[in-house]
Design a protein around this motif. Structure first.
Motif, PDB file in Angstrom:
ATOM      1  N   ASP A 116      41.087  36.363  30.000  1.00 44.93           N
ATOM      2  CA  ASP A 116      41.239  37.311  31.105  1.00 44.93           C
ATOM      3  C   ASP A 116      40.095  37.044  32.082  1.00 44.93           C
ATOM      4  O   ASP A 116      38.941  37.401  31.813  1.00 44.93           O
ATOM      5  N   PRO A 117      40.371  36.397  33.221  1.00 43.36           N
ATOM      6  CA  PRO A 117      39.284  35.998  34.131  1.00 43.36           C
ATOM      7  C   PRO A 117      38.384  37.150  34.580  1.00 43.36           C
ATOM      8  O   PRO A 117      37.156  36.984  34.670  1.00 43.36           O
ATOM      9  N   GLN A 118      38.961  38.320  34.853  1.00 40.29           N
ATOM     10  CA  GLN A 118      38.131  39.436  35.302  1.00 40.29           C
ATOM     11  C   GLN A 118      37.253  39.976  34.172  1.00 40.29           C
ATOM     12  O   GLN A 118      36.090  40.331  34.388  1.00 40.29           O
ATOM     13  N   ALA A 119      37.796  40.016  32.966  1.00 40.14           N
ATOM     14  CA  ALA A 119      36.979  40.423  31.818  1.00 40.14           C
ATOM     15  C   ALA A 119      35.875  39.406  31.562  1.00 40.14           C
ATOM     16  O   ALA A 119      34.750  39.771  31.190  1.00 40.14           O
ATOM     17  N   PHE A 120      36.174  38.130  31.776  1.00 38.16           N
ATOM     18  CA  PHE A 120      35.165  37.081  31.626  1.00 38.16           C
ATOM     19  C   PHE A 120      34.001  37.324  32.580  1.00 38.16           C
ATOM     20  O   PHE A 120      32.826  37.283  32.183  1.00 38.16           O
ATOM     21  N   LEU A 121      34.312  37.613  33.839  1.00 41.64           N
ATOM     22  CA  LEU A 121      33.249  37.864  34.821  1.00 41.64           C
ATOM     23  C   LEU A 121      32.456  39.119  34.475  1.00 41.64           C
ATOM     24  O   LEU A 121      31.223  39.148  34.632  1.00 41.64           O
ATOM     25  N   ALA A 122      33.150  40.147  33.989  1.00 44.02           N
ATOM     26  CA  ALA A 122      32.450  41.368  33.590  1.00 44.02           C
ATOM     27  C   ALA A 122      31.488  41.085  32.442  1.00 44.02           C
ATOM     28  O   ALA A 122      30.370  41.639  32.403  1.00 44.02           O
ATOM     29  N   ASN A 123      31.880  40.204  31.543  1.00 46.54           N
ATOM     30  CA  ASN A 123      30.997  39.844  30.426  1.00 46.54           C
ATOM     31  C   ASN A 123      29.817  39.007  30.894  1.00 46.54           C
ATOM     32  O   ASN A 123      28.718  39.116  30.344  1.00 46.54           O
ATOM     33  N   VAL A 124      30.033  38.177  31.909  1.00 53.58           N
ATOM     34  CA  VAL A 124      28.913  37.428  32.489  1.00 53.58           C
ATOM     35  C   VAL A 124      27.869  38.400  33.023  1.00 53.58           C
ATOM     36  O   VAL A 124      26.660  38.254  32.777  1.00 53.58           O
ATOM     37  N   VAL A 125      28.320  39.415  33.753  1.00 50.98           N
ATOM     38  CA  VAL A 125      27.399  40.429  34.296  1.00 50.98           C
ATOM     39  C   VAL A 125      26.680  41.144  33.156  1.00 50.98           C
ATOM     40  O   VAL A 125      25.450  41.334  33.199  1.00 50.98           O
ATOM     41  N   ARG A 126      27.422  41.556  32.138  1.00 55.79           N
ATOM     42  CA  ARG A 126      26.831  42.286  31.014  1.00 55.79           C
ATOM     43  C   ARG A 126      25.724  41.470  30.341  1.00 55.79           C
ATOM     44  O   ARG A 126      24.627  41.997  30.071  1.00 55.79           O
ATOM     45  N   PRO A 144      41.357  25.008  25.517  1.00 48.94           N
ATOM     46  CA  PRO A 144      42.767  24.771  25.220  1.00 48.94           C
ATOM     47  C   PRO A 144      43.760  25.788  25.770  1.00 48.94           C
ATOM     48  O   PRO A 144      44.961  25.572  25.648  1.00 48.94           O
ATOM     49  N   THR A 145      43.353  26.920  26.335  1.00 48.99           N
ATOM     50  CA  THR A 145      44.295  28.019  26.570  1.00 48.99           C
ATOM     51  C   THR A 145      45.174  27.815  27.800  1.00 48.99           C
ATOM     52  O   THR A 145      46.118  28.578  27.991  1.00 48.99           O
ATOM     53  N   THR A 146      44.860  26.866  28.663  1.00 46.64           N
ATOM     54  CA  THR A 146      45.571  26.535  29.912  1.00 46.64           C
ATOM     55  C   THR A 146      45.396  27.596  30.995  1.00 46.64           C
ATOM     56  O   THR A 146      46.064  27.537  32.024  1.00 46.64           O
ATOM     57  N   THR A 147      44.487  28.552  30.817  1.00 48.72           N
ATOM     58  CA  THR A 147      44.222  29.585  31.826  1.00 48.72           C
ATOM     59  C   THR A 147      43.798  28.948  33.150  1.00 48.72           C
ATOM     60  O   THR A 147      43.030  27.981  33.168  1.00 48.72           O
ATOM     61  N   ILE A 148      44.297  29.498  34.262  1.00 50.92           N
ATOM     62  CA  ILE A 148      43.883  29.034  35.590  1.00 50.92           C
ATOM     63  C   ILE A 148      43.314  30.218  36.379  1.00 50.92           C
ATOM     64  O   ILE A 148      43.530  31.381  36.032  1.00 50.92           O
ATOM     65  N   VAL A 149      42.578  29.907  37.439  1.00 54.05           N
ATOM     66  CA  VAL A 149      41.984  30.940  38.293  1.00 54.05           C
ATOM     67  C   VAL A 149      42.208  30.571  39.753  1.00 54.05           C
ATOM     68  O   VAL A 149      42.620  29.447  40.078  1.00 54.05           O
ATOM     69  N   ASP A 150      41.909  31.528  40.649  1.00 55.21           N
ATOM     70  CA  ASP A 150      42.065  31.285  42.079  1.00 55.21           C
ATOM     71  C   ASP A 150      40.695  31.248  42.758  1.00 55.21           C
ATOM     72  O   ASP A 150      39.645  31.392  42.116  1.00 55.21           O
ATOM     73  N   LYS A 151      40.717  31.075  44.072  1.00 57.49           N
ATOM     74  CA  LYS A 151      39.453  30.988  44.809  1.00 57.49           C
ATOM     75  C   LYS A 151      38.662  32.286  44.758  1.00 57.49           C
ATOM     76  O   LYS A 151      37.425  32.249  44.782  1.00 57.49           O
ATOM     77  N   ALA A 152      39.353  33.412  44.678  1.00 61.55           N
ATOM     78  CA  ALA A 152      38.645  34.691  44.616  1.00 61.55           C
ATOM     79  C   ALA A 152      37.742  34.743  43.390  1.00 61.55           C
ATOM     80  O   ALA A 152      36.620  35.278  43.443  1.00 61.55           O
ATOM     81  N   PHE A 153      38.215  34.194  42.283  1.00 60.06           N
ATOM     82  CA  PHE A 153      37.398  34.135  41.063  1.00 60.06           C
ATOM     83  C   PHE A 153      36.127  33.331  41.323  1.00 60.06           C
ATOM     84  O   PHE A 153      35.016  33.764  40.975  1.00 60.06           O
ATOM     85  N   TYR A 154      36.281  32.169  41.943  1.00 60.24           N
ATOM     86  CA  TYR A 154      35.117  31.325  42.197  1.00 60.24           C
ATOM     87  C   TYR A 154      34.151  31.969  43.196  1.00 60.24           C
ATOM     88  O   TYR A 154      32.931  31.788  43.100  1.00 60.24           O
ATOM     89  N   ARG A 155      34.687  32.715  44.156  1.00 59.20           N
ATOM     90  CA  ARG A 155      33.789  33.408  45.090  1.00 59.20           C
ATOM     91  C   ARG A 155      32.933  34.425  44.343  1.00 59.20           C
ATOM     92  O   ARG A 155      31.729  34.569  44.632  1.00 59.20           O
TER      93      ARG A 155
END
Length: 411
Positions: A162-172, A192-203
């Protein structure tokens, strides 16, 4: 004559003590599977291998022809330069500009590596040391954790699905850990999970890197293999990314040049300067004939890359559809050359992914990668590579179905 044989009763026992960073490496979890696969093949058994992301399709014939031509040029048999020849780095910069709108200086912002795995490992060695911490996506491609360990640093794994949960964990972690993490490792499309993200994630990543003063290493190895018209961005394509990070790419996947070991690092010139310093001591660069062939592959190989993507997409559709008809619950990946499949019930509650993968190899003669090989968060899943042709993929699923059917009927 010197007799090098020793008498165990009289000789001194000189035990080798390897470095702690090597002693700390875990046992290779794919070892049992690879050993059984090898023994079956030695016995003449046809194993359908969906385990390793090792392309079976060849490079374009004219790329191979260029390699042969360049190998006959005697000037190419001298030592090359560790950072790669200028013309190859220039083609990498051109690809970034044409596909992602990113302008790079080929002299200071691009480095050729001996595959992305070597470059990534040496970058970790250049940036990390005892007491440092890297944040790593999980489930993880093994080198993302073990390159950190070999640099004598610590890795903290964060769930990537979950990209947003990943970012929240980075902050934590950044708010609670002292000293703060030095490196954030990203890997999208994710292996291996094949998850992708968009530019908003990278910003958001760039904003966090500047807020918490960490650097970013983006492993973009599967950026060339994307399906259904989806566009996956480069990390470097968002404003400010080059200030805080770098990205690794490879010609192994989209160009079917895995054994050629051609990879690249691009981005922050200080990070790349540290990588060049390490490589200057460790290697003299790729065989120059390989670099010459890689230049023409990058310059003229886009139609071939797109054709290979279409081939992987057809294989994906065949495999996902066949597994779902078998009663599995498999999502269709949007990128990479893998399918990330949850182990179906009742076997998921009966056995771990390594035992289940061994069962498929022993009884169905199909090799897959167990999710546990990608860390604890991969347990309960299998990774299946799209490297066999459509007929072989259908046959693999038929063999899996025959292997599992008797037990399912008995439940």
């Amino acid at each position: 004559m010197i007799d090098h044989t020793s008498n165990p009763d009289t000789a001194e026992n000189f035990d080798l003590e390897v470095a702690s960073r090597v002693r700390g490496l875990p046992p290779y979890l794919f070892g049992k599977i690879n050993d059984l696969k090898y023994r079956k093949r030695r016995a003449g058994i046809d194993v359908i291998d969906l385990g390793m992301g090792n392309p079976t399709d060849p490079p374009e014939p004219w790329v191979i022809d260029k390699l042969c031509e360049a190998a006959h040029d005697l000037k190419n048999h001298r030592y090359s330069v560790a950072a790669g020849v200028h013309n190859l780095r220039r083609e990498v910069a051109a690809k970034y500009e044409n596909r992602f709108g990113v302008k790079l200086d080929p002299d200071s912002e691009v480095v050729t590596t001996i595959g992305s795995k070597e470059g990534f490992s040496h970058m970790c060695l250049a940036l990390l040391g005892p007491g440092d911490t890297a944040l790593v996506p999980a489930p993880y491609f093994p080198i993302h954790v073990h390159a950190v360990a070999l640099a004598s640093a610590n890795a903290i794994s964060l769930d990537v699905r979950d990209p947003q949960a990943f970012l929240a964990n980075v902050v934590r972690v950044c708010e609670s850990l002292i000293p703060k993490p030095k490196i954030l490792i990203l890997n999208y499309p994710h292996n291996p999970t094949t998850t992708i993200v968009d530019k908003a994630f990278y910003r958001e990543v760039v904003a966090l890197a500047k807020r918490f003063h960490f650097h970013v290493i983006s492993d973009f190895a599967y950026g060339d293999i994307v399906f259904d018209g989806v566009e996956v961005p480069s990390f470097l394509s968002v404003p400010g990314a080059i200030d805080v990070g770098c990205e690794f790419t490879t010609m192994s996947k989209g160009y079917n040049m895995a054994g050629w070991r051609v990879g690249f690092a691009a981005g922050n010139r200080d990070m790349l300067g540290a990588l060049k310093a390490i490589k200057g001591y460790y290697d003299y660069g790729l065989f120059q004939a390989v670099q010459v062939a890689a230049i023409v592959a990058l310059r003229h190989g886009e139609p071939g890359r797109l054709a290979q993507v279409a081939e992987y997409q057809m294989r994906r559709d065949v495999l996902v559809d066949a597994l779902n008809r078998l009663g599995w619950d498999v999502e269709s990946p949007k990128a990479s050359m893998f399918v990330w499949a949850p182990i179906p019930e009742p076997w998921r509650s009966r056995m771990g992914s390594i035992d289940f993968a061994m069962k498929l190899l022993e009884e169905a003669e199909v090799a897959v990668s167990p999710g546990r090989g990608f860390g604890e968060m991969g347990e309960g899943y299998l990774r299946l590579a799209l490297i066999e042709n459509e007929q072989r993929l259908r046959q693999a699923v038929r063999q899996i179905g025959r292997c599992l059917k008797p037990e399912k009927a008995a439940t």
